[in-house]
Enzyme design. Sequence first.
Site, PDB file in Angstrom:
ATOM      1  N   ARG A  71       0.838  -1.183   0.000  1.00  0.00           N
ATOM      2  CA  ARG A  71       0.000   0.000   0.000  1.00  0.00           C
ATOM      3  C   ARG A  71       0.882   1.245   0.000  1.00  0.00           C
ATOM      4  NH1 ARG A  71      -1.888   0.904   4.233  1.00  0.00           N
ATOM      5  NH2 ARG A  71      -1.251  -0.876   5.489  1.00  0.00           N
ATOM      6  N   TYR A 197      -1.454  -3.394  -7.192  1.00  0.00           N
ATOM      7  CA  TYR A 197      -1.236  -4.146  -5.959  1.00  0.00           C
ATOM      8  C   TYR A 197      -2.527  -4.204  -5.132  1.00  0.00           C
ATOM      9  CZ  TYR A 197      -0.272  -5.331  -1.238  1.00  0.00           C
ATOM     10  OH  TYR A 197      -0.371  -5.928  -0.007  1.00  0.00           O
ATOM     11  N   LYS A 206      -9.802  -1.770   1.763  1.00  0.00           N
ATOM     12  CA  LYS A 206      -9.428  -0.584   2.543  1.00  0.00           C
ATOM     13  C   LYS A 206     -10.204   0.662   2.111  1.00  0.00           C
ATOM     14  CE  LYS A 206      -6.302  -3.113   4.522  1.00  0.00           C
ATOM     15  NZ  LYS A 206      -6.538  -3.639   5.879  1.00  0.00           N
ATOM     16  N   HIS A 226     -10.485  -1.685  11.596  1.00  0.00           N
ATOM     17  CA  HIS A 226      -9.432  -2.562  11.062  1.00  0.00           C
ATOM     18  C   HIS A 226      -9.213  -3.706  12.062  1.00  0.00           C
ATOM     19  CE1 HIS A 226      -5.004  -2.786   9.453  1.00  0.00           C
ATOM     20  NE2 HIS A 226      -5.775  -3.652   8.837  1.00  0.00           N
ATOM     21  N   SER A 248      -1.261  -3.389  10.052  1.00  0.00           N
ATOM     22  CA  SER A 248      -1.005  -4.368   8.999  1.00  0.00           C
ATOM     23  C   SER A 248       0.255  -5.164   9.299  1.00  0.00           C
ATOM     24  CB  SER A 248      -0.854  -3.646   7.665  1.00  0.00           C
ATOM     25  OG  SER A 248      -1.997  -2.874   7.422  1.00  0.00           O
ATOM     26  N   CYS A 250       0.761  -7.307  11.689  1.00  0.00           N
ATOM     27  CA  CYS A 250       1.062  -7.422  13.127  1.00  0.00           C
ATOM     28  C   CYS A 250       0.242  -8.523  13.792  1.00  0.00           C
ATOM     29  CB  CYS A 250       0.830  -6.084  13.822  1.00  0.00           C
ATOM     30  SG  CYS A 250       2.057  -4.858  13.348  1.00  0.00           S
ATOM     31  N   ASP A 277      -9.618  -9.072   9.099  1.00  0.00           N
ATOM     32  CA  ASP A 277      -9.051  -7.749   8.771  1.00  0.00           C
ATOM     33  C   ASP A 277     -10.003  -6.592   9.043  1.00  0.00           C
ATOM     34  OD1 ASP A 277      -6.747  -6.327   7.698  1.00  0.00           O
ATOM     35  OD2 ASP A 277      -7.971  -5.885   5.945  1.00  0.00           O
ATOM     36  N   ARG A 371       1.416 -12.053  -0.675  1.00  0.00           N
ATOM     37  CA  ARG A 371       0.083 -12.291  -0.116  1.00  0.00           C
ATOM     38  C   ARG A 371      -0.603 -13.490  -0.756  1.00  0.00           C
ATOM     39  NH1 ARG A 371      -1.971  -8.565   4.003  1.00  0.00           N
ATOM     40  NH2 ARG A 371      -0.258  -7.096   4.205  1.00  0.00           N
TER      41      ARG A 371
HETATM   42  P1  GDP Z   1      -1.971  -9.163   9.773  1.00  0.00           P
HETATM   43  O1  GDP Z   1      -1.399  -8.524   8.569  1.00  0.00           O
HETATM   44  O2  GDP Z   1      -2.255  -8.195  10.880  1.00  0.00           O
HETATM   45  O3  GDP Z   1      -3.127 -10.027   9.450  1.00  0.00           O
HETATM   46  O4  GDP Z   1      -0.810 -10.095  10.363  1.00  0.00           O
HETATM   47  P2  GDP Z   1      -0.534 -11.657  10.128  1.00  0.00           P
HETATM   48  O5  GDP Z   1      -1.346 -12.485  11.046  1.00  0.00           O
HETATM   49  O6  GDP Z   1      -0.583 -11.969   8.685  1.00  0.00           O
HETATM   50  O7  GDP Z   1       0.969 -11.727  10.635  1.00  0.00           O
HETATM   51  C1  GDP Z   1       1.972 -10.882  10.073  1.00  0.00           C
HETATM   52  C2  GDP Z   1       3.321 -11.436  10.405  1.00  0.00           C
HETATM   53  O8  GDP Z   1       3.490 -11.479  11.824  1.00  0.00           O
HETATM   54  C3  GDP Z   1       3.523 -12.859   9.900  1.00  0.00           C
HETATM   55  O9  GDP Z   1       4.837 -13.002   9.409  1.00  0.00           O
HETATM   56  C4  GDP Z   1       3.291 -13.700  11.119  1.00  0.00           C
HETATM   57  O10 GDP Z   1       4.002 -14.915  11.075  1.00  0.00           O
HETATM   58  C5  GDP Z   1       3.777 -12.806  12.264  1.00  0.00           C
HETATM   59  N1  GDP Z   1       3.041 -13.065  13.526  1.00  0.00           N
HETATM   60  C6  GDP Z   1       1.698 -13.175  13.680  1.00  0.00           C
HETATM   61  N2  GDP Z   1       1.357 -13.465  14.962  1.00  0.00           N
HETATM   62  C7  GDP Z   1       2.524 -13.541  15.647  1.00  0.00           C
HETATM   63  C8  GDP Z   1       2.856 -13.810  17.026  1.00  0.00           C
HETATM   64  O11 GDP Z   1       1.995 -14.053  17.876  1.00  0.00           O
HETATM   65  N3  GDP Z   1       4.177 -13.780  17.347  1.00  0.00           N
HETATM   66  C9  GDP Z   1       5.152 -13.523  16.431  1.00  0.00           C
HETATM   67  N4  GDP Z   1       6.410 -13.511  16.827  1.00  0.00           N
HETATM   68  N5  GDP Z   1       4.882 -13.266  15.118  1.00  0.00           N
HETATM   69  C10 GDP Z   1       3.595 -13.273  14.737  1.00  0.00           C
HETATM   70  P1  PGA Z   2      -3.337  -6.866   6.746  1.00  0.00           P
HETATM   71  O1  PGA Z   2      -4.166  -6.401   5.454  1.00  0.00           O
HETATM   72  O2  PGA Z   2      -3.827  -5.954   7.817  1.00  0.00           O
HETATM   73  O3  PGA Z   2      -3.745  -8.272   6.873  1.00  0.00           O
HETATM   74  O4  PGA Z   2      -1.861  -6.703   6.538  1.00  0.00           O
HETATM   75  C1  PGA Z   2      -3.697  -5.657   4.419  1.00  0.00           C
HETATM   76  C2  PGA Z   2      -3.253  -4.269   4.815  1.00  0.00           C
HETATM   77  O5  PGA Z   2      -3.616  -3.787   5.915  1.00  0.00           O
HETATM   78  O6  PGA Z   2      -2.551  -3.675   4.014  1.00  0.00           O
HETATM   79 MN    MN Z   3      -5.333  -4.776   7.018  1.00  0.00          MN
HETATM   80 MN    MN Z   4      -4.107 -10.193   7.631  1.00  0.00          MN
END
Ligand code: GDP
Ligand code: PGA
Ligand code: MN
Ligand code: MN
Length: 587
Positions: A71, A197, A206, A226, A248, A250, A277, A371
């Site tokens: 993004r 993208y 979003k 979010h 994002s 996290c 999300d 992704r």
């Molecule tokens: P989103 O983008 O907020 O949905 O985050 P994701 O669930 O896709 O996680 C983003 C990154 O953080 C990935 O590489 C995960 O493996 C990592 N991650 C997610 N949860 C945890 C956690 O509890 N501990 C650690 N160390 N890494 C995490």
């Molecule tokens: P994410 O979604 O929160 O799973 O990373 C896409 C974004 O926020 O860009």
């Molecule tokens: Mn998101």
């Molecule tokens: Mn996600």
Amino acid sequence: MELTKNRAVLDWIDQQVKLTQPDQVIWIDGSEQQLEALRKEACATGELHELNQEKLPGCYLHRSDPSDVARVESRTFICCKKQEDAGPTNNWMDPEEMYAKLHRLYDGSMKGRTMYVIPYCMGVVGSPFAKYGIELTDSIYVVLNMAIMTRAGQKAVPYLDEQFIKGLHARANLDPEERYIVQFPEDNVIMSINSGYGGNVLQGKKCFALRIASNLGRQEGWLAEHMLILGIQNPQGEVRYITGAFPSACGKTNLAMLIPPEGYQKNGWKCWCVGDDIAWIRVGEDGRLWAVNPEKGFFGVAPGTNAKSNPNALATTQKGTIFTNVALNLDDNTVWWEKLDKHPPEHALDWRGNPWSPETAQGPAAHPNSRFTAPAENCPCISPEFNNPHGVPISAIIFGGRRAKTAPLVYQSRNWRHGVFVGSIMASEKTAAAEGTVGETRRDPMAMLPFCGYHMADYWQHWLDMERDIAHPPKIFNVNWFRTDEKGEFIWPGFGENMRVVEWILKRCFDEVGARETEIGYLPNPEDINLEGIDVSRETLAGLLSVDRDLWRKETEGIHSFYAQFGDKLPQALREELAGLEDRLKD
Ligand code: GDP
Ligand code: PGA
Ligand code: MN
Ligand code: MN
């Protein structure tokens, strides 16, 4: 063929056709037959690569332009008449000026190309809370992704009324200097150009479900957030729901698909994914908050996803999935990304499409923000309530971010108002999900910094005002899975083990456990977090649950300077909460 006779819709499409001048216009009816023909066409032109259909049926790989992999917050604009209404945290331009600029860029941009008309619904079609839109695009990739992520096609058409959200997307020449992701909240218009993208151009996500919807939510008295939505079933069979806002990359998707540790499973615990999300949250007739996930698929981060960290996400991606910017394993025509397993493919193409092997690697095989776009129905733990138009009742709201220090593993706010404060001061280290320096800490209130479609201070006020209508407010918490030790390694094992924290959170919601009051809020007594079956000592846990007063004093300085940009608009309640925190941190 046109799928509607609705004049408002047809007139608007005519104008966009005159502007962009495509060779032909095709309505997306959402049929499998039509989508399959588009997949074939995209494979023929190289826009998609068909993967091993025995191992990954219905799965494809797409590579976006190397300059177009995340993004672009610096190119994202909220264009309302008054700059004041967009606030200091959004890019703004006068709508007239922006329309003029964009019209020059879109002019003739679809010459020689096809315009696809995607009618779509965010939410359950026909539900009183659903919202409808059309995305016009010249990208088959966008069509196929929108067909996974939203309820798209014929079924949305009867619901298109005067209020439908009008979206135009053109790939144009992908010039990063002329890339724009623009929301006109007063006109319900979204325009994105020069990007292909996902996060920029899948407009349902979003642009609509957060930036436009946050404006609608403010007008109509609800919240567009979010947030993931997770159901936790206890041994008695009761399911309680929590939502979580993390920036994002996290951990939303991971928490949303959490598998409880073995000991919990044995005792009968089970988790259900409602959303990963976005949550649209309303006050129900019972005075509780109810959340729906307006999406129909997952647009998840690939790297780090594996059979141990998130087996549910991995299983979800085994059919009908579009992968973007992951590596291609040439040996068996499947995909690979960092940490998928310990065996990088010997012969591969990296996310750019260049030859890659573990011995000669100059960089990662998959882009850090690569992704998967996968249908929610594939998810082994998808909630039985996923299609419930009323959503699910919320017991707890969790805020969280990536903080190496400062933020403890978990703490609870004192009340709704303090909870809004805790959300407003969220900070997190930047990730690859957006352009910029990875690792830099920034304030990201409610994980909405890039997604709040109006003035952030008004948004906080809206959160504060919601309290009046919520007879039974959820409790509000903050979590941090990402505290590191002196070697920079994560101290808390995370992933499925986060269940241990979630259990404490639920116990707090139902008055089943005590807590100790600290300067920042309620923290667990270390003996109240279940450590059975993991290699974390009580001492380590006590460290994760400590409040470093010096760091928190520094933190309050950071909050002051962050708040300063909002001037008089900063809600008085938040000013008072900050003063209260400072007071408690005084010696
Ligand atoms: P989103 O983008 O907020 O949905 O985050 P994701 O669930 O896709 O996680 C983003 C990154 O953080 C990935 O590489 C995960 O493996 C990592 N991650 C997610 N949860 C945890 C956690 O509890 N501990 C650690 N160390 N890494 C995490
Ligand atoms: P994410 O979604 O929160 O799973 O990373 C896409 C974004 O926020 O860009
Ligand atoms: Mn998101
Ligand atoms: Mn996600």
